[in-house]
Design an enzyme around this catalytic site. Sequence first.
Site, PDB file in Angstrom:
ATOM      1  N   ARG A  14      11.693 -10.446 -16.664  1.00 53.69           N
ATOM      2  CA  ARG A  14      12.813  -9.592 -17.037  1.00 53.69           C
ATOM      3  C   ARG A  14      14.078 -10.196 -16.423  1.00 53.69           C
ATOM      4  O   ARG A  14      14.005 -11.037 -15.535  1.00 53.69           O
ATOM      5  CB  ARG A  14      12.603  -8.177 -16.511  1.00 53.69           C
ATOM      6  CG  ARG A  14      11.458  -7.433 -17.171  1.00 53.69           C
ATOM      7  CD  ARG A  14      11.034  -6.229 -16.343  1.00 53.69           C
ATOM      8  NE  ARG A  14      12.142  -5.307 -16.136  1.00 53.69           N
ATOM      9  CZ  ARG A  14      12.210  -4.392 -15.163  1.00 53.69           C
ATOM     10  NH1 ARG A  14      11.237  -4.304 -14.283  1.00 53.69           N
ATOM     11  NH2 ARG A  14      13.237  -3.584 -15.058  1.00 53.69           N
ATOM     12  N   LYS A  86       3.760  -2.447  -9.052  1.00 55.43           N
ATOM     13  CA  LYS A  86       3.755  -1.020  -9.391  1.00 55.43           C
ATOM     14  C   LYS A  86       4.249  -0.755 -10.818  1.00 55.43           C
ATOM     15  O   LYS A  86       4.084   0.352 -11.315  1.00 55.43           O
ATOM     16  CB  LYS A  86       4.539  -0.195  -8.369  1.00 55.43           C
ATOM     17  CG  LYS A  86       6.043  -0.334  -8.383  1.00 55.43           C
ATOM     18  CD  LYS A  86       6.648   0.542  -7.281  1.00 55.43           C
ATOM     19  CE  LYS A  86       8.134   0.364  -7.160  1.00 55.43           C
ATOM     20  NZ  LYS A  86       8.910   0.898  -8.255  1.00 55.43           N
ATOM     21  N   SER A 132      11.322   8.687 -10.029  1.00 57.16           N
ATOM     22  CA  SER A 132       9.873   8.724  -9.831  1.00 57.16           C
ATOM     23  C   SER A 132       9.369  10.146  -9.632  1.00 57.16           C
ATOM     24  O   SER A 132       9.823  10.859  -8.731  1.00 57.16           O
ATOM     25  CB  SER A 132       9.540   7.869  -8.596  1.00 57.16           C
ATOM     26  OG  SER A 132       8.334   8.267  -8.006  1.00 57.16           O
ATOM     27  N   LEU A 133       8.415  10.571 -10.470  1.00 57.65           N
ATOM     28  CA  LEU A 133       7.803  11.893 -10.306  1.00 57.65           C
ATOM     29  C   LEU A 133       7.040  11.973  -8.990  1.00 57.65           C
ATOM     30  O   LEU A 133       6.946  13.032  -8.372  1.00 57.65           O
ATOM     31  CB  LEU A 133       6.860  12.186 -11.478  1.00 57.65           C
ATOM     32  CG  LEU A 133       7.498  12.281 -12.871  1.00 57.65           C
ATOM     33  CD1 LEU A 133       6.429  12.560 -13.923  1.00 57.65           C
ATOM     34  CD2 LEU A 133       8.568  13.369 -12.915  1.00 57.65           C
ATOM     35  N   ARG A 134       6.484  10.847  -8.547  1.00 54.38           N
ATOM     36  CA  ARG A 134       5.776  10.798  -7.260  1.00 54.38           C
ATOM     37  C   ARG A 134       6.721  11.143  -6.112  1.00 54.38           C
ATOM     38  O   ARG A 134       6.406  11.964  -5.245  1.00 54.38           O
ATOM     39  CB  ARG A 134       5.194   9.385  -7.065  1.00 54.38           C
ATOM     40  CG  ARG A 134       4.615   9.116  -5.677  1.00 54.38           C
ATOM     41  CD  ARG A 134       4.250   7.636  -5.520  1.00 54.38           C
ATOM     42  NE  ARG A 134       5.399   6.756  -5.678  1.00 54.38           N
ATOM     43  CZ  ARG A 134       6.283   6.487  -4.715  1.00 54.38           C
ATOM     44  NH1 ARG A 134       6.158   7.037  -3.522  1.00 54.38           N
ATOM     45  NH2 ARG A 134       7.309   5.678  -4.944  1.00 54.38           N
ATOM     46  N   ARG A 135       7.912  10.528  -6.125  1.00 57.98           N
ATOM     47  CA  ARG A 135       8.886  10.829  -5.061  1.00 57.98           C
ATOM     48  C   ARG A 135       9.389  12.257  -5.186  1.00 57.98           C
ATOM     49  O   ARG A 135       9.551  12.962  -4.193  1.00 57.98           O
ATOM     50  CB  ARG A 135      10.057   9.839  -5.135  1.00 57.98           C
ATOM     51  CG  ARG A 135       9.668   8.415  -4.764  1.00 57.98           C
ATOM     52  CD  ARG A 135      10.810   7.437  -4.989  1.00 57.98           C
ATOM     53  NE  ARG A 135      10.393   6.065  -4.685  1.00 57.98           N
ATOM     54  CZ  ARG A 135      10.771   5.008  -5.377  1.00 57.98           C
ATOM     55  NH1 ARG A 135      11.574   5.138  -6.427  1.00 57.98           N
ATOM     56  NH2 ARG A 135      10.350   3.800  -5.040  1.00 57.98           N
ATOM     57  N   ARG A 152      18.136   6.457 -13.301  1.00 51.81           N
ATOM     58  CA  ARG A 152      17.572   5.271 -13.959  1.00 51.81           C
ATOM     59  C   ARG A 152      18.513   4.089 -13.798  1.00 51.81           C
ATOM     60  O   ARG A 152      19.621   4.230 -13.312  1.00 51.81           O
ATOM     61  CB  ARG A 152      17.346   5.537 -15.462  1.00 51.81           C
ATOM     62  CG  ARG A 152      16.191   6.475 -15.814  1.00 51.81           C
ATOM     63  CD  ARG A 152      14.815   5.865 -15.583  1.00 51.81           C
ATOM     64  NE  ARG A 152      14.675   4.476 -16.053  1.00 51.81           N
ATOM     65  CZ  ARG A 152      14.458   4.113 -17.296  1.00 51.81           C
ATOM     66  NH1 ARG A 152      14.372   5.013 -18.249  1.00 51.81           N
ATOM     67  NH2 ARG A 152      14.329   2.839 -17.618  1.00 51.81           N
ATOM     68  N   ASN A 154      18.855  -0.467 -13.147  1.00 52.40           N
ATOM     69  CA  ASN A 154      18.396  -1.413 -12.132  1.00 52.40           C
ATOM     70  C   ASN A 154      19.000  -1.045 -10.777  1.00 52.40           C
ATOM     71  O   ASN A 154      19.783  -0.101 -10.652  1.00 52.40           O
ATOM     72  CB  ASN A 154      18.682  -2.862 -12.547  1.00 52.40           C
ATOM     73  CG  ASN A 154      20.168  -3.176 -12.610  1.00 52.40           C
ATOM     74  OD1 ASN A 154      20.967  -2.666 -11.823  1.00 52.40           O
ATOM     75  ND2 ASN A 154      20.559  -4.038 -13.537  1.00 52.40           N
ATOM     76  N   THR A 157      22.762  -0.654 -10.445  1.00 50.10           N
ATOM     77  CA  THR A 157      23.251   0.537 -11.148  1.00 50.10           C
ATOM     78  C   THR A 157      22.984   1.788 -10.321  1.00 50.10           C
ATOM     79  O   THR A 157      23.835   2.682 -10.200  1.00 50.10           O
ATOM     80  CB  THR A 157      22.539   0.665 -12.517  1.00 50.10           C
ATOM     81  OG1 THR A 157      22.783  -0.521 -13.270  1.00 50.10           O
ATOM     82  CG2 THR A 157      23.038   1.866 -13.290  1.00 50.10           C
TER      83      THR A 157
END
Length: 311
Positions: A14, A86, A132-135, A152, A154, A157
């Site tokens: 990427r 991840k 992140s839903l985990r965080r 959201r 990078n 940003t």
Amino acid sequence: MSHAAPELIRIATRESPLALWQAHHVKARLEALYPGCRVELLGLTTRGDQILDRSLAKVGGKGLFVKELEAALLDGRADLAVHSMKDVPAELSQPFSIAAILARETPFDAFVSNRYASLDEMPPGAVVGTSSLRREAQIHANHPWLAVSPLRGNLGTRLRKLDEGQFDAVILAAAGLIRLDLAGRIRMQLPAEVSLPAAGQGALAIEIVGERSDLAAWLAPLADPLTTGCVCAERATTEALGGGCEVPIGVFAVPEGEGLWLRGFVARPDGERFARAEARGPIGEAETLGRTLAEALRREGADEILASLGG
């Protein structure tokens, strides 16, 4: 069967600054191993890089960062792809395989804020940004007085949005900040007890088409056995639970003597329900250990939580 040293290796990557850092890191390692080899980068833009107005969970999860790179491997434009571990789905599609998992940078989450030194210092209603839903689940559980808002883009940003005042703090992977020489932005690395990392967080993976035994042999020296054991255990848990980006799952292994100590949780994003468990076992049986942890999480109610999320 021995493979002659490679003459040319092409790396699909990427084009975000962090992804390019990772690709250049692997390039440098390969050039050091094989001084006569030319290593080239093929920069690609993925769907995950293009869709920035919706959360990853809503638009298809982690595979969004991988598919375009896999297409370049399949059609021969590139020999290998470098990923943040991840970002790689727990179950790789055929005919791909992970050829090497490199030594892990710090696996922990980082608290970044211009106003506060820690989550505990933040006043009621202060806004924390995370994609992140985990965080998110762990913030709601441990710091229920804080607001969580989606973030959201990078790394640059995300930091810009924080600096513009859109958030009071953001939670990011510490590894990315360290790799881009932004460690100075980290106010605090969050211990696993506060924010259990994602499976594979901080580790780099090299993906190839599985039948390329020549590449597998060339890449083998880059693999780190300890990181590989930890990450294989973590990913086996995620795979056994069928969880991806759409589900708040944390899994984290640490070496303990000759073995591994593996901790995990499955939660609702609102932090109202948590299934937690841990397991210990030999590093040589990392994947079995991961599945053992998944079973323990099921006994604690993981399946009910996953079903309530449509997972």
